[in-house]
Design a protein around this motif. Structure first.
Motif, PDB file in Angstrom:
ATOM      1  N   PRO A  56       0.816  -1.231   0.000  1.00  0.00           N
ATOM      2  CA  PRO A  56       0.000   0.000   0.000  1.00  0.00           C
ATOM      3  C   PRO A  56       0.843   1.271   0.000  1.00  0.00           C
ATOM      4  O   PRO A  56       0.805   2.066   0.937  1.00  0.00           O
ATOM      5  CB  PRO A  56      -0.804  -0.135   1.297  1.00  0.00           C
ATOM      6  CG  PRO A  56       0.109  -0.885   2.209  1.00  0.00           C
ATOM      7  CD  PRO A  56       0.840  -1.861   1.336  1.00  0.00           C
ATOM      8  N   VAL A 457      -4.646  -3.052   1.023  1.00  0.00           N
ATOM      9  CA  VAL A 457      -4.597  -3.289  -0.416  1.00  0.00           C
ATOM     10  C   VAL A 457      -5.782  -4.170  -0.794  1.00  0.00           C
ATOM     11  O   VAL A 457      -6.032  -5.195  -0.153  1.00  0.00           O
ATOM     12  CB  VAL A 457      -3.279  -3.973  -0.832  1.00  0.00           C
ATOM     13  CG1 VAL A 457      -3.325  -4.332  -2.317  1.00  0.00           C
ATOM     14  CG2 VAL A 457      -2.094  -3.071  -0.542  1.00  0.00           C
ATOM     15  N   HIS A 467      -5.243   0.858  -3.110  1.00  0.00           N
ATOM     16  CA  HIS A 467      -4.667   0.885  -1.771  1.00  0.00           C
ATOM     17  C   HIS A 467      -4.957   2.201  -1.076  1.00  0.00           C
ATOM     18  O   HIS A 467      -5.229   3.231  -1.715  1.00  0.00           O
ATOM     19  CB  HIS A 467      -3.157   0.625  -1.813  1.00  0.00           C
ATOM     20  CG  HIS A 467      -2.349   1.776  -2.337  1.00  0.00           C
ATOM     21  ND1 HIS A 467      -1.966   1.882  -3.656  1.00  0.00           N
ATOM     22  CD2 HIS A 467      -1.839   2.876  -1.717  1.00  0.00           C
ATOM     23  CE1 HIS A 467      -1.260   2.979  -3.837  1.00  0.00           C
ATOM     24  NE2 HIS A 467      -1.167   3.609  -2.673  1.00  0.00           N
TER      25      HIS A 467
END
Length: 720
Positions: A56, A457, A467
């Motif tokens: 992310p 995510v 994300h």
């Protein structure tokens, strides 16, 4: 209109570009795939070895071969064209590359700060947050990795972003290289790289020489550098790596900045005091690091230790009369000291509730000891020479950090990454230059912070990720910023507080089967107690905490193959960096007490609002052709925002050709920068006390080069 309001239309436009793609993909794959995601090994704070696509955050990886037709002398050559990144060649080799990420680090007038730097896993940023890239040999680099956004905070103090340089391990059959270039302004480089492997031993050793007369007057420079990486496979699942660096850059001339009038009259000139005082800088640095890694079942252990020496001598253009003040440190800066540290971490991969789970725990400690002396830059009527001692102190800065990070894929579509780091940074200074009129300036101060981060995510399809992440960060003053009190008194500026930030990001990543890729991110960073210049007078700068600031914007990158052996790469950044709480500054040279108000909403200096880059490349047979376009918006140069460097757009062209021989490959290449010979400001010196903010970029410049790649003795060519 408030910045947040101006962000909304762009956010909507970017959302319109990417999010429908996400939901369409979800609709096509309404039934989650039965297969689990591949296991991801997460290393605390480094994210090394993790596929960036599954994390992310915003990552960029740069293959060094993309810059193969350039000079190979500056780190900025490999960082051009990345979203969110400003990497400027200052045409001044007495100063390091000017580097900022999403506005962090843009205020720096010395080296790199606000951005963490690593070379083959070894820190190139000191514990106080001050860093430099000059010691890394560009010829030896294999790739660069750039991390932006909240997860940068897992690297500790002053991590508004992270740049890591990797030279890569050698392998049997790797070619050895000889390379040389000639270019405008009597610029010349030559270098060699030896890379390969013999049994359990691998090596990657690169050495280079660079010299130039400089595009501007009084900007001659020379550098010799070496970078080596040596690896040993000790036994099954155990390895040891040695990394060494060396730099010698004697007497690099400093032309200083220009006023706007000087830039418009003659951008190639040097400021008169630059030649009067022969402003220049010499740097010598040597460093070594040792990394041990061991894999044992589901666990992994990594231990790193490093140490180095760095010496800097710099001659400044401080007027003689100014140095009559008994508290003044003189016009020559002489630094000499050592540094080192260690990092240990262990990771484990298994399952939690029947789903893949990784956890990493670790700690690191770093320490720098520096003997700082200052001298007058005159002897009698002779200027630009080392005179009487004016400063003598021993500075020590150290940190001890602990960190933890965990990744869990709790379903086929969702995963989370959580982390936390606790940092303690200690400053100590002992004054050895005490006179009747210059009291003891010794002092000490400690800072600490805990910086948590978290991200999610969503795996929309095999080729699409969405994300979101958020976290906290902090940035202590450096020793340079602690060096003088804003009120003019003796001693260190121990009242300075660290800047603390809250960071947010939403992003989308997509990659196609044909190597096409798209990444879009919206971001915001709100900072309290931002560090900024309080006064810039009598040859020295003082700093203070100014209150709240905000950096928000959007960035996008797109890589698209066009046809066989042809592709285009695009990158765009929109960044609104503003003051959120008004404060007072010094508006004129010589001012010691802030007297002019900076209103909320004023743009932060050193940050262009928009950047765009495009690169087209085509490789027909043994030819390679490329064209690059780089454009930047106007860049404010001071806190008041009343003056700015104009925006610009520059075109560069490249061409190369290879000839194969029985023992290797010869490649000839050429490049033309600034094809249309535009006058532009390449970088700015933020808040220069004399109004000399502008460092002009070069006009049309030419480069030609030759490279010979041949098979290392005793090895067979590698088959790709």
């Amino acid at each position: 209109m408030p910045p947040s309001c101006r962000l909304k239309p762009l956010a909507a436009a970017l959302a319109g570009l990417g999010w429908p793609l996400a939901f369409a993909a979800v609709a096509q794959a309404a039934t989650p795939a039965a297969a689990e995601l591949p296991a991801v090994q997460v290393q605390a704070a480094r994210v090394r070895g993790v596929d960036p696509f599954d994390l992310p955050g915003s990552f960029s990886e740069v293959d060094a071969s993309a810059a193969a037709d350039r000079r190979g002398a500056q780190a900025s050559e490999l960082l051009d064209g990345l979203p969110g990144v400003v990497a400027r060649d200052r045409q001044n080799y007495a100063q390091d590359t000017q580097l900022s990420i999403r506005g962090f680090g843009a205020r720096s007038t010395f080296g790199v700060r606000g951005v963490r730097l690593y070379v083959d896993g070894v820190p190139a940023t000191m514990p106080d947050g001050q860093g430099q890239l000059s010691h890394f040999n560009v010829m030896g680099v294999e790739r660069a990795e750039v991390l932006r956004g909240p997860f940068s905070a897992l690297y500790g103090n002053a991590s508004g972003g992270v740049v890591q340089w990797w030279s890569g391990a050698g392998a049997a059959g790797d070619p050895w290289r000889l390379r040389t270039t000639w270019g405008s302004d009597a610029s010349f480089t030559t270098g060699a790289q030896l890379r390969g492997a013999q049994g359990p031993f691998d090596y990657n050793l690169a050495a280079s020489h660079f010299q130039t007369d400089g595009w501007r007057e009084h900007s001659r420079a020379r550098r010799e550098s070496l970078n080596g990486r040596f690896g040993w496979a000790l036994a099954e699942n155990r390895s040891l790596s040695l990394v060494v660096n060396y730099l010698d850059a004697p007497d690099a001339q400093d032309p200083l900045g220009l006023t706007r009038a000087q830039f418009e009259a003659d951008p190639r000139q040097a400021t008169a005091v630059a030649t009067q005082f022969d402003t220049r800088k010499s740097v010598r640095q040597s460093q070594a690091g040792l990394v041990y890694e061991q894999q044992a079942g589901a666990g992994n252990l990594r231990v790193m230790a490093y140490g180095g020496q760095r010496a800097v001598e710099q001659y400044l253009a401080v007027p003689v009369a100014v140095q009559a003040n008994p508290l003044h440190a003189g016009g020559v800066v002489d630094l000499d000291g050592g540094y080192g540290g260690a990092d240990a971490r262990g990771s484990w991969h298994g399952e939690l509730a029947g789903r893949p789970f990784d956890v990493t725990l670790g700690a690191n400690a770093d320490r720098q000891r520096q003997h700082r002396t200052g001298y007058e830059n005159f002897v009698g009527s002779q200027l630009g020479v080392k005179g009487a001692l004016r400063r003598d102190q021993r500075d020590t800065v150290s940190n001890f950090d602990q960190f933890a990070q965990a990744w869990w894929q709790w379903s086929a579509r969702w995963s989370a990454l959580l982390g936390v780091r606790h940092s303690e940074v200690r400053f100590r200074s002992a004054d050895d230059h005490i006179t009747a009129r210059n009291p003891d300036d010794s002092g000490r101060t400690d800072y600490s912070a805990t910086t948590p981060v978290a991200g999610l995510v969503f795996r929309a399809t095999d080729n699409l990720r969405l994300h979101a992440s958020l976290g906290r960060g902090f940035e202590t003053p450096t020793f340079n910023e602690l060096g003088y009190r804003a009120d003019g008194g003796a001693g260190l500026a121990l009242e300075l507080q660290p800047a603390r930030s809250r960071n947010y990001e939403l992003g989308l990543k997509w990659r196609g089967d044909d190597q096409a890729a798209l990444a879009v991110a919206l971001f915001r960073a709100d900072t309290d107690d931002e560090l900024a210049v309080a006064s810039n007078t009598n040859g020295r700068s003082t700093y203070r905490n100014i209150g709240r600031t905000r950096r928000e914007g959007a960035e996008a990158s797109w890589t698209q193959p066009l046809a066989a052996r042809s592709q285009v790469e695009l990158a765009y950044t929109w960044l609104e960096a503003t003051v959120r709480e008004g404060y007072a500054v010094c508006a004129n040279s010589g001012c010691a007490t802030p007297d002019t108000w900076v209103a909320a909403g004023t743009a932060l200096p050193g940050v262009p609002r928009q950047q765009f880059s495009a690169r087209w490349s085509w490789t027909p047979g043994r030819w390679r052709l490329a064209a690059e376009l780089d454009a930047a918006d106007r860049t404010p140069v001071n806190d008041l925002g009343r003056e700015a460097a104009p925006g610009y757009g520059l075109l560069a062209l490249e061409a190369s050709h290879e000839w194969a021989a029985s023992s290797g490959v010869l490649r000839a290449f050429a490049r033309v920068d600034n094809v249309f010979d535009r006058a532009y400001v390449g970088s700015v010196i933020v808040n220069d006390g004399n109004g000399r903010y502008y460092e002009p970029g070069p006009g049309r410049a030419f480069l030609v080069g030759l490279e010979w790649r041949f098979v290392a003795p005793g090895t067979a060519p590698r088959v790709d």
